[in-house]
Scaffold this motif. Structure first.
Motif, PDB file in Angstrom:
ATOM      1  N   HIS A 183       7.032  -0.088  -1.205  1.00  0.00           N
ATOM      2  CA  HIS A 183       7.263  -0.958  -0.040  1.00  0.00           C
ATOM      3  C   HIS A 183       8.556  -0.641   0.703  1.00  0.00           C
ATOM      4  N   HIS A 232      -3.641  -4.373  -4.075  1.00  0.00           N
ATOM      5  CA  HIS A 232      -3.530  -4.292  -5.537  1.00  0.00           C
ATOM      6  C   HIS A 232      -4.305  -5.415  -6.213  1.00  0.00           C
ATOM      7  N   HIS A 273      -3.876 -13.084  -3.438  1.00  0.00           N
ATOM      8  CA  HIS A 273      -3.475 -11.751  -3.870  1.00  0.00           C
ATOM      9  C   HIS A 273      -4.642 -10.964  -4.434  1.00  0.00           C
ATOM     10  N   GLU A 320       0.970 -11.855  -8.023  1.00  0.00           N
ATOM     11  CA  GLU A 320       0.518 -10.642  -8.699  1.00  0.00           C
ATOM     12  C   GLU A 320       1.048 -10.767 -10.120  1.00  0.00           C
ATOM     13  N   ASP A 377      -4.704  -8.633  -1.312  1.00  0.00           N
ATOM     14  CA  ASP A 377      -3.775  -7.510  -1.416  1.00  0.00           C
ATOM     15  C   ASP A 377      -4.543  -6.249  -1.832  1.00  0.00           C
ATOM     16  N   HIS A 385       2.450  -2.601   2.629  1.00  0.00           N
ATOM     17  CA  HIS A 385       1.509  -3.525   3.272  1.00  0.00           C
ATOM     18  C   HIS A 385       2.017  -3.965   4.646  1.00  0.00           C
TER      19      HIS A 385
HETATM   20 ZN   LIG Z   1       0.282  -5.039  -3.202  1.00  0.00          ZN
END
Ligand SMILES: [Zn+2]
Length: 485
Positions: free
Chosen positions: A444, A141, A105, A11, A139, A163
């Motif tokens: 998270h 994101h 990702h 990311e 992901d 996640h």
């Molecule tokens: Zn994420």
């Protein structure tokens, strides 16, 4: 049947000055060939899901490469090319494979490559039969790009933040690719990308708008033609032309895909103001934590979350705790390899003096001159035991626990998000027994810490992952963008 698998996750926060070289992948995950199966089997990761589902079908796995690094600045071209070429070579050696499953990702940028995943998928199509399926787990994101949509047969996003469903999405990917390869289904998609870029703190899928959206997307009466729905929040801490929300539905016919995407987009657009959020200033967060009668209280240092590419070395909340004379508190983690070296040289039980933190850039506060006692030293390797990626290994690098006037600071040599209690336990600390826990994590941490926290406060410190996105000097995102404009 035979399935090629690979993973390449980063990311990219292109506001960060920290380049992401090969060593950043080697520090976290860099596995080739059969090593991948050994590493991921039995873990609650996407690749763990691929492995169980493929083996469950009695099929063959062709592993290529699995690489992942902590979020940071642009991936160096050298690292990108080495990882991508290894995956591509693995694919070209098996032209007869029935399909490719990738764990990516979706917000990766490399030097000279703006769309890391789209570029990789385009290259894959040059070496692999264009009529065979490529299914990708992404992901939540992710910035979904045209290239990604064009070159992948199906993109599947995580449904949860934290996640905790990565394994399930891996299993789902195998189930769908097998149906596609068997000629049972031919997915068609409809996509909407409204100019909405929500801050991470309000994208928690356990409550609020995101939870409602998912409930609607996965409703039991969803039309049977829908094969997969993804609601990508986008990654807000990146200056990328495709940044923003993506509603993506795959169905067996285009009208069903479009109806579903339109339906979910309408709810999102109508209720987007629910994504607005104001975090608490540091002094107020610390006051509220001290005043809370039940402990532990968690203060999320969301602005300095290395899970979003922050420097991981702000000591601003620590300063406030010291100013208030708090002694029953711990901070995880502070990235400062120089201080770890000094602590290691001093040894456990001995005093050190150091200038702690804020060494990466000028955006994460100022350093703190400390006199501390080295309480513990650890190699920093730990196994995730919470609901997120359970069974996978993490690496803080050589780590020192410093006792600064009673407050324990877990100081590391690698940047890594504080999202699992094991990060404390391998250093000899029990987080449930600490009064105030400062965690460098935006959302998270909730997966594994929420059950021990009596209260959670989100602090508004300095840093690249601050909730207030107007602090970032965007140049390339679409404007106007909600909620920035
Ligand atoms: Zn994420």
């Amino acid at each position: 049947m035979k399935w090629i698998i690979g993973a390449f996750l980063h990311e990219t926060n292109n506001f960060s000055v920290v380049p992401t070289g090969l060593e950043a992948f080697r520090a976290q995950t860099f596995k080739t060939g059969p090593e991948i199966i050994q590493w991921a089997r039995g873990t609650r990761t996407t690749v763990g899901g691929f492995i169980d589902a493929i083996e469950g079908r009695g099929d063959l796995i062709i592993p290529t490469l699995a690489a992942a690094a902590t979020p940071s600045g642009l991936v160096t071209r050298e690292a990108y090319d080495i990882i991508a070429d290894t995956i591509l070579k693995g694919i070209s050696r098996h032209p007869d494979a029935d399909g490719i499953l990738l764990d990516l990702h979706g917000a990766m940028m490399a030097e000279g490559i703006e769309d890391g995943e789209g570029h990789l998928l385009e290259k894959i199509r040059e070496v692999y039969n264009p009529n065979r399926p490529v299914v990708v787990v992404l992901d939540l994101h992710s910035h979904v790009t045209r290239k990604m949509l064009t070159h992948a047969t199906l993109l599947i996003g995580y449904q949860t933040y934290p996640h905790t469903d990565t394994y399930e999405r891996g299993v789902e990917a195998v189930r769908l690719i097998a149906r596609i390869a068997a000629g049972e289904i031919t997915p068609v998609y409809a996509v909407e990308q409204p100019p909405i870029l929500p801050p991470c703190s309000t994208c928690n899928t356990q409550s609020g708008l995101y939870q409602s959206l998912w409930k609607e997307a996965l409703r039991p009466q969803r039309p049977a033609a829908i094969l997969s729905t993804s609601l990508f929040a986008g990654f807000p801490h990146a200056d990328h032309p495709d940044a923003g929300f993506t509603v993506l539905s795959y169905a067996t016919d285009s009208a069903s895909a479009k109806n579903e995407t339109d339906h979910l987009s309408e709810i999102l657009n109508r209720r987007r103001s629910e994504f607005l959020y104001t975090p608490t200033p540091i002094d107020e967060a610390v006051s509220r934590a001290i005043a809370c009668p039940q402990k532990p209280v968690i203060i999320s240092d969301m602005s300095d979350n290395p899970g979003g590419g922050s420097a991981n070395d702000s000591v601003e909340i620590l300063k406030e705790l010291l100013k208030r004379g708090q002694t029953d508190a711990a901070v995880a983690t502070i990235y400062d390899p120089q201080t770890v070296e000094a602590a290691t040289a001093a040894g456990v039980g001995n005093p050190i003096e150091a200038r702690l933190g804020a060494k990466t850039d000028s955006l994460h506060g100022r350093p703190l001159d400390i006199k501390a006692v080295v309480e513990n030293l650890a190699d920093g390797r730990f196994q995730y035991k919470g609901p997120m990626t359970r069974g996978a290994w993490g690496n803080m690098g050589p780590t020192a626990v410093l006792n600064i006037d009673g407050i324990r600071a877990i100081v590391t040599s690698e940047r890594i998000q504080a999202r699992d209690p094991e990060m404390f336990r391998v250093c000899g600390e029990e987080p449930a027994a600490v009064g105030i826990l400062v965690l460098k994590s935006a959302v998270h941490f909730r997966a594994a810490f929420e059950n021990i926290a009596k209260e959670i406060l989100i602090a508004d410190g300095p840093g690249l992952t601050a909730c207030d996105l107007t602090r970032l000097p965007y140049q390339r995102i679409r404007r106007p963008m909600f909620p920035i404009d």
